[in-house]
Design a protein around this motif. Structure first.
Motif, PDB file in Angstrom:
ATOM      1  N   ASP A 246       0.829  -1.216   0.000  1.00  0.00           N
ATOM      2  CA  ASP A 246       0.000   0.000   0.000  1.00  0.00           C
ATOM      3  C   ASP A 246       0.864   1.267   0.000  1.00  0.00           C
ATOM      4  O   ASP A 246       0.374   2.359   0.281  1.00  0.00           O
ATOM      5  CB  ASP A 246      -0.972   0.014   1.182  1.00  0.00           C
ATOM      6  N   PHE A 247       2.131   1.126  -0.354  1.00  0.00           N
ATOM      7  CA  PHE A 247       3.073   2.247  -0.365  1.00  0.00           C
ATOM      8  C   PHE A 247       2.525   3.435  -1.159  1.00  0.00           C
ATOM      9  O   PHE A 247       2.663   4.591  -0.763  1.00  0.00           O
ATOM     10  CB  PHE A 247       4.399   1.770  -0.959  1.00  0.00           C
ATOM     11  N   THR A 248       1.883   3.152  -2.299  1.00  0.00           N
ATOM     12  CA  THR A 248       1.401   4.236  -3.151  1.00  0.00           C
ATOM     13  C   THR A 248       0.180   4.939  -2.575  1.00  0.00           C
ATOM     14  O   THR A 248      -0.263   5.952  -3.135  1.00  0.00           O
ATOM     15  CB  THR A 248       1.057   3.714  -4.562  1.00  0.00           C
ATOM     16  N   ASP A 249      -0.373   4.432  -1.498  1.00  0.00           N
ATOM     17  CA  ASP A 249      -1.492   5.112  -0.840  1.00  0.00           C
ATOM     18  C   ASP A 249      -1.011   6.294  -0.001  1.00  0.00           C
ATOM     19  O   ASP A 249      -1.827   7.074   0.496  1.00  0.00           O
ATOM     20  CB  ASP A 249      -2.261   4.140   0.063  1.00  0.00           C
ATOM     21  N   TYR A 250       0.294   6.406   0.146  1.00  0.00           N
ATOM     22  CA  TYR A 250       0.884   7.477   0.952  1.00  0.00           C
ATOM     23  C   TYR A 250       1.637   8.442   0.032  1.00  0.00           C
ATOM     24  O   TYR A 250       2.073   8.059  -1.056  1.00  0.00           O
ATOM     25  CB  TYR A 250       1.826   6.887   1.996  1.00  0.00           C
ATOM     26  N   PRO A 251       1.805   9.694   0.460  1.00  0.00           N
ATOM     27  CA  PRO A 251       2.425  10.707  -0.403  1.00  0.00           C
ATOM     28  C   PRO A 251       3.803  10.325  -0.952  1.00  0.00           C
ATOM     29  O   PRO A 251       4.090  10.558  -2.130  1.00  0.00           O
ATOM     30  CB  PRO A 251       2.514  11.934   0.517  1.00  0.00           C
ATOM     31  N   ASP A 252       4.658   9.722  -0.115  1.00  0.00           N
ATOM     32  CA  ASP A 252       6.003   9.386  -0.595  1.00  0.00           C
ATOM     33  C   ASP A 252       5.968   8.304  -1.666  1.00  0.00           C
ATOM     34  O   ASP A 252       6.642   8.398  -2.696  1.00  0.00           O
ATOM     35  CB  ASP A 252       6.924   8.982   0.558  1.00  0.00           C
ATOM     36  N   GLY A 253       5.164   7.267  -1.443  1.00  0.00           N
ATOM     37  CA  GLY A 253       5.048   6.199  -2.430  1.00  0.00           C
ATOM     38  C   GLY A 253       4.396   6.668  -3.721  1.00  0.00           C
ATOM     39  O   GLY A 253       4.810   6.276  -4.821  1.00  0.00           O
ATOM     40  N   ALA A 254       3.377   7.507  -3.593  1.00  0.00           N
ATOM     41  CA  ALA A 254       2.702   8.050  -4.774  1.00  0.00           C
ATOM     42  C   ALA A 254       3.656   8.928  -5.580  1.00  0.00           C
ATOM     43  O   ALA A 254       3.660   8.898  -6.822  1.00  0.00           O
ATOM     44  CB  ALA A 254       1.470   8.847  -4.348  1.00  0.00           C
ATOM     45  N   TRP A 255       4.499   9.696  -4.881  1.00  0.00           N
ATOM     46  CA  TRP A 255       5.455  10.580  -5.556  1.00  0.00           C
ATOM     47  C   TRP A 255       6.480   9.760  -6.332  1.00  0.00           C
ATOM     48  O   TRP A 255       6.794  10.083  -7.485  1.00  0.00           O
ATOM     49  CB  TRP A 255       6.156  11.469  -4.526  1.00  0.00           C
ATOM     50  N   ILE A 256       7.008   8.709  -5.719  1.00  0.00           N
ATOM     51  CA  ILE A 256       7.996   7.858  -6.381  1.00  0.00           C
ATOM     52  C   ILE A 256       7.398   7.228  -7.634  1.00  0.00           C
ATOM     53  O   ILE A 256       8.014   7.227  -8.712  1.00  0.00           O
ATOM     54  CB  ILE A 256       8.515   6.774  -5.421  1.00  0.00           C
ATOM     55  N   THR A 257       6.177   6.700  -7.529  1.00  0.00           N
ATOM     56  CA  THR A 257       5.525   6.079  -8.677  1.00  0.00           C
ATOM     57  C   THR A 257       5.322   7.080  -9.805  1.00  0.00           C
ATOM     58  O   THR A 257       5.519   6.765 -10.983  1.00  0.00           O
ATOM     59  CB  THR A 257       4.170   5.480  -8.263  1.00  0.00           C
TER      60      THR A 257
ATOM     61  N   GLU B  70       5.494  -4.887  -6.413  1.00  0.00           N
ATOM     62  CA  GLU B  70       6.425  -4.322  -5.444  1.00  0.00           C
ATOM     63  C   GLU B  70       6.636  -2.837  -5.732  1.00  0.00           C
ATOM     64  O   GLU B  70       7.565  -2.454  -6.469  1.00  0.00           O
ATOM     65  CB  GLU B  70       7.773  -5.053  -5.490  1.00  0.00           C
ATOM     66  N   PRO B  71       5.805  -1.962  -5.176  1.00  0.00           N
ATOM     67  CA  PRO B  71       5.933  -0.522  -5.446  1.00  0.00           C
ATOM     68  C   PRO B  71       7.199   0.089  -4.860  1.00  0.00           C
ATOM     69  O   PRO B  71       7.552   1.224  -5.206  1.00  0.00           O
ATOM     70  CB  PRO B  71       4.674   0.065  -4.795  1.00  0.00           C
ATOM     71  N   TRP B  72       7.880  -0.636  -3.996  1.00  0.00           N
ATOM     72  CA  TRP B  72       9.102  -0.132  -3.359  1.00  0.00           C
ATOM     73  C   TRP B  72      10.369  -0.457  -4.155  1.00  0.00           C
ATOM     74  O   TRP B  72      11.424   0.063  -3.880  1.00  0.00           O
ATOM     75  CB  TRP B  72       9.251  -0.739  -1.960  1.00  0.00           C
TER      76      TRP B  72
END
Length: 270
Positions: free
Chosen positions: A205-216, A241-243
């Motif tokens: 769920d990394f992309t559900d948070y601002p940092d993960g969404a920004w990286i994607t 694996e979004p990380w």
């Protein structure tokens, strides 16, 4: 009858324990390293969560792959076991394209311990320079994240794989961990990212948070791709694996991201 009920309860309890162990293993995988995650006494290593402002690398000039047309790569991966690094940005390592025990990437540099949750990590210099530029720009927007895994030796991957095999079984392990010699981390171009939003572990769920969404949304601008995207498990052989980001150069990264394809599809080896 009582013995049967007791036996059933025991089996159910064991199943729950194994499931919990699998989940725990995934979320703590970022702590796996061939070196301790805690710094040695007297080391001034920054603790996770603190913000570091790395150099913006204004002179960073990525070396693009040798392709006449970014949409039609001329690089043809070999299925022979790779023993040496020829320096090609498009080198692919997966379940079909492998490396030997002695394979070691060229042009490797140490990762600043204050920018990672594990110490003594290494990565390809060009990938590291690109990462520092990306981190600098993310921090300018109030975001922060750290590297938790980069280059892995054959021996380290073997240890991770066998540990998961013992704890979680073959089916889980083959979806979550590469067999030694078949891990993209052997290339030196792969980086696993963690952040406070993932409690310094790994989570889908990394992309559900601002940092993960920004990286994607932005990693391709620095030459990275999300190596194992959602919905492409049948092609990559691994779960989403979004990380996990992989450096391939800016032009190629933008093309792969815009087309919504995998690295395998791009190279024509899907």
């Amino acid at each position: 009858m009582k013995q049967m009920r007791k036996h059933s309860k025991t089996i159910a309890a064991l199943a729950v324990m194994l499931s919990m162990a699998a989940i725990l293993f995934l979320f703590t995988a970022c702590q796996d390293s061939d070196t301790p995650s805690a710094p040695d006494d007297g080391d001034q290593t920054q603790q996770p969560g603190e913000t570091t402002d790395p150099d913006s690398n204004p002179g960073f000039e990525p070396q693009e792959p040798d392709v006449d047309d970014v949409a039609h790569p001329t690089y043809v991966p070999s299925r022979e076991v790779r023993t040496t690094d020829d320096g090609n940005l498009l080198v692919i390592i997966n379940k079909e394209f492998t490396v030997s025990k002695d394979y070691y990437p060229t042009d490797m540099v140490d990762i600043d311990g204050s920018l990672s949750t594990n110490q003594n990590l290494k990565v390809k210099k060009e990938a590291y320079d690109a990462y520092l530029s990306m981190l600098h720009d993310a921090q300018a927007e109030g975001l922060n994240f750290s590297i938790c895994s980069a280059y892995r030796s054959y021996e380290l991957q073997e240890s991770l794989y066998n540990n998961s095999l013992t704890a979680n079984g073959k089916e889980y392990t083959e979806k979550m961990f590469a067999y030694p010699g078949k891990s993209e981390h052997h290339t030196g171009y792969a980086i696993d990212i963690t952040s406070p939003s993932m409690n310094w572990g790994l989570s889908q769920d990394f992309t559900d948070y601002p940092d993960g969404a920004w990286i994607t949304a932005h990693c391709s601008e620095y030459g990275f791709i999300i190596r194992y995207p959602k919905g492409k498990e049948d092609i990559t052989g691994y779960v989403y694996e979004p990380w996990h980001i992989r450096y391939v150069g800016i032009d190629v990264a933008k093309y792969i991201t815009e087309q919504g394809i995998t690295f395998e599809e791009y190279l024509g080896v899907a």
